[in-house]
Design a protein around this motif. Structure first.
Motif, short mmCIF file in Angstrom:
data_model
loop_
_atom_site.label_atom_id
_atom_site.label_comp_id
_atom_site.label_asym_id
_atom_site.label_seq_id
_atom_site.Cartn_x
_atom_site.Cartn_y
_atom_site.Cartn_z
N LEU A 207 0.84 -1.20 0.00
CA LEU A 207 0.00 0.00 0.00
C LEU A 207 0.88 1.26 0.00
N ALA A 208 1.85 1.28 0.92
CA ALA A 208 2.72 2.46 1.04
C ALA A 208 3.55 2.65 -0.23
N ASN A 209 4.14 1.57 -0.73
CA ASN A 209 4.98 1.67 -1.93
C ASN A 209 4.17 2.15 -3.13
N VAL B 47 6.26 5.62 7.11
CA VAL B 47 5.18 6.38 7.78
C VAL B 47 3.82 5.93 7.24
N PHE B 48 3.73 5.75 5.92
CA PHE B 48 2.45 5.32 5.34
C PHE B 48 2.13 3.87 5.68
N PRO C 24 -1.81 4.33 7.58
CA PRO C 24 -2.46 4.41 6.27
C PRO C 24 -3.54 5.49 6.17
N HIS C 25 -3.97 6.02 7.33
CA HIS C 25 -5.03 7.06 7.24
C HIS C 25 -4.53 8.31 6.51
N TYR C 26 -3.20 8.52 6.50
CA TYR C 26 -2.68 9.67 5.72
C TYR C 26 -2.98 9.49 4.23
N ILE C 27 -3.01 8.23 3.81
CA ILE C 27 -3.30 7.96 2.39
C ILE C 27 -4.76 8.32 2.11
N ASP C 28 -5.64 7.92 3.04
CA ASP C 28 -7.06 8.26 2.89
C ASP C 28 -7.26 9.76 2.77
#
Ligand code: NDP
Length: 461
Positions: A15-17, A51-52, A56-60
């Motif tokens: 997800l982060a990558n 961090v992501f 993961p909420h930063y991605i949202d």
């Protein structure tokens, strides 16, 4: 948002990558010619993957997409007349990049190389740097492709007044507070403040920092970036059983940041063996006399070459690149972006380099940084190491709103404390996110988290 978050939540690494990869790809498409801006964003993106993964909420919240697009970009024509009455036109810029933590804050640069990419990279870096200081300031930067070299004082004044006539519409003590940078020092800040006051019909102390202490400038601001870089480097050296004492140091440039970095390094027992300007460098293994450098730079239009007139043992070499071929233990690049590449890095390492702290913004190329880190050279990144200047600028803002002045000693004590705290935050963030000892990752993460959390609190907009 490009990433399908729900499908990949069960694989945080993927997800982060994917997120970082997709946003960067989009950034390249939208800003294809902005080499320096893409270089600066790439370095941050690489650090933020862990961090992501954890958050993961930063991605949202689309944080990366939003944090890489400036709140606004202001460009304008600056028309001025030279001493012969000839009309000239330059381009002015102000990038108001991010105001999640406070008013936009960042310097004004006068240099012929100034373009949109350089302005955006500087403003983007400033967001994270300002966050690291712990002060309530957002990120911005501005400038012009005006070249102050070989211009009379009156020409610089007329240019600055014309520049400020347009820019003043966008500034204010709680909105946007510029300072100096390359080609802009106390004198130019004075002309800016004067024109701003004239346009706004009264004295407003809090719109600029780096002012003369006679009318609201903070004592210690002029020294702050250079001193702060050395304080940060000293912390890094100390934790690795090293010190400025007895070390040979190369400092590039001979402007504001370089001069005070040299002064503090010498005070801590180092021998500064070389410094430069954009035409060449001076070298003396017995040590450069910083007072002579200051005198030369105060003389109008004087070049560093003149140093040899006062110190015959010193050598002058035309061209700057070979400054990095001199053997030394510590390097403080304090001139400009991308001045130290991987070839220079390899030579320095071969010659016994132990540590490097960036006084200028992004002076080392990405490849040089990777090489330093691979070979175990201590590396202090600009956004942490040179944050002392903006930290004291924020102190100037506080003094202006309180209508009081701190002594030089008080400011210096606070600066030391700020630099120690920044070092600590970088070390802790690097450790927490699995990159112990990596100050690049630490600075990027520690700077990012505060801004990202503020963006979440302020809602999606
Ligand atoms: P100045 O204009 O005072 O000094 C810049 C110096 O670098 C000059 O001596 C200049 O020489 C020299 N220089 C420029 N290009 C080169 C080059 N290619 N090789 C060698 N020397 C070069 O600027 P500052 O000291 O204020 O800024 C220096 C750096 O520090 C910039 O990256 C700036 O963004 C950064 N910085 C500055 C802060 C501040 O408080 N002033 C705060 C944080 C970062 P010449 O006179 O020949 O052009």
């Amino acid at each position: 948002m490009l990433t399908n978050v729900n499908e990949t939540y069960n694989d945080p690494k993927k997800l982060a990558n994917d997120y970082v990869h997709d946003v960067y790809k989009q950034l390249k498409v939208r800003n294809p010619d902005e080499i320096e801006f893409l270089q600066a964003t790439r370095e941050i993106f690489d650090s933020l993957r862990p961090v992501f993964m954890k958050n993961p909420h930063y991605i949202d919240h689309g944080i990366l997409e939003r944090i890489t697009e400036p709140d606004r970009i202001i460009t304008f024509r600056v028309t001025w007349e030279d001493d012969q009455g000839k009309v000239h036109v330059n381009r002015g810029y102000r990038i108001q990049f991010n105001s999640e933590l406070g008013p936009y804050k960042g310097g004004i640069r006068y240099h012929p190389s100034v373009n949109l990419s350089i302005m955006k990279f500087l403003a983007f870096e400033q967001i994270f740097k300002n966050s690291l200081t712990g002060q309530p300031i957002g990120g911005g930067k501005g400038g012009s492709d005006f070249d102050p070299k070989n211009k009379s004082e009156r020409e610089i004044m007329r240019f600055t007044q014309s520049f400020m006539t347009e820019l003043s519409k966008y500034l204010g003590p709680d909105k946007d507070v510029p300072a100096g940078d390359i080609g802009v020092g106390r004198r130019e800040v004075g002309y800016m403040a004067g024109q701003y006051n004239r346009i706004n019909g009264g004295f407003e102390p809090g719109v600029f920092t780096g002012k003369d202490p006679n009318y609201g400038g903070s004592l210690g601001r002029q020294e702050a970036t250079g001193y702060g870089t050395v304080y940060f480097a000293e912390e890094m050296l100390k934790t690795n059983d090293l010190s400025f004492k007895g070390s040979r140091v190369i400092v590039s440039g001979s402007g504001n940041v370089s001069t005070y970095a040299m002064e503090k390094a010498i005070e801590l027992g180092a021998t500064v063996i070389a410094c430069s300007d954009s035409s060449g460098y001076i070298y003396d293994e017995n040590g450069i006399d910083v007072e002579t450098v200051k005198q030369i730079k105060e003389g109008s239009g004087e070049r560093i070459k003149t140093y040899r007139k006062y110190h015959e043992t010193a050598k002058y070499v035309k061209g700057c690149e070979n400054i990095w071929s001199l053997p030394c233990e510590i390097v403080l690049p304090c001139a400009t972006q991308n001045e130290l590449d991987e070839h220079a890095a390899a030579t320095l390492i071969q010659n016994g380099l132990k540590a490097i702290a960036e006084g200028a913004n992004m002076p080392c190329t990405q490849e040089a940084i990777e090489l330093f880190q691979e070979k175990g050279i201590l590396f202090a990144p600009a956004k942490a190491a040179n944050a002392g200047g903006v930290a004291v600028s924020a102190m100037e803002m506080s003094q202006n709103s309180m209508r009081l002045n701190w002594t030089a000693e008080e400011v210096d004590e606070k600066l030391k404390e700020v630099m120690k705290n920044i070092y600590k935050s970088c070390v802790e963030a690097a450790e927490k996110y699995g990159h112990t000892g990596d100050l690049v990752v630490g600075a990027n993460i520690a700077g990012f988290l505060k801004v990202a959390n503020a963006m979440v609190s302020h809602g999606i907009r």
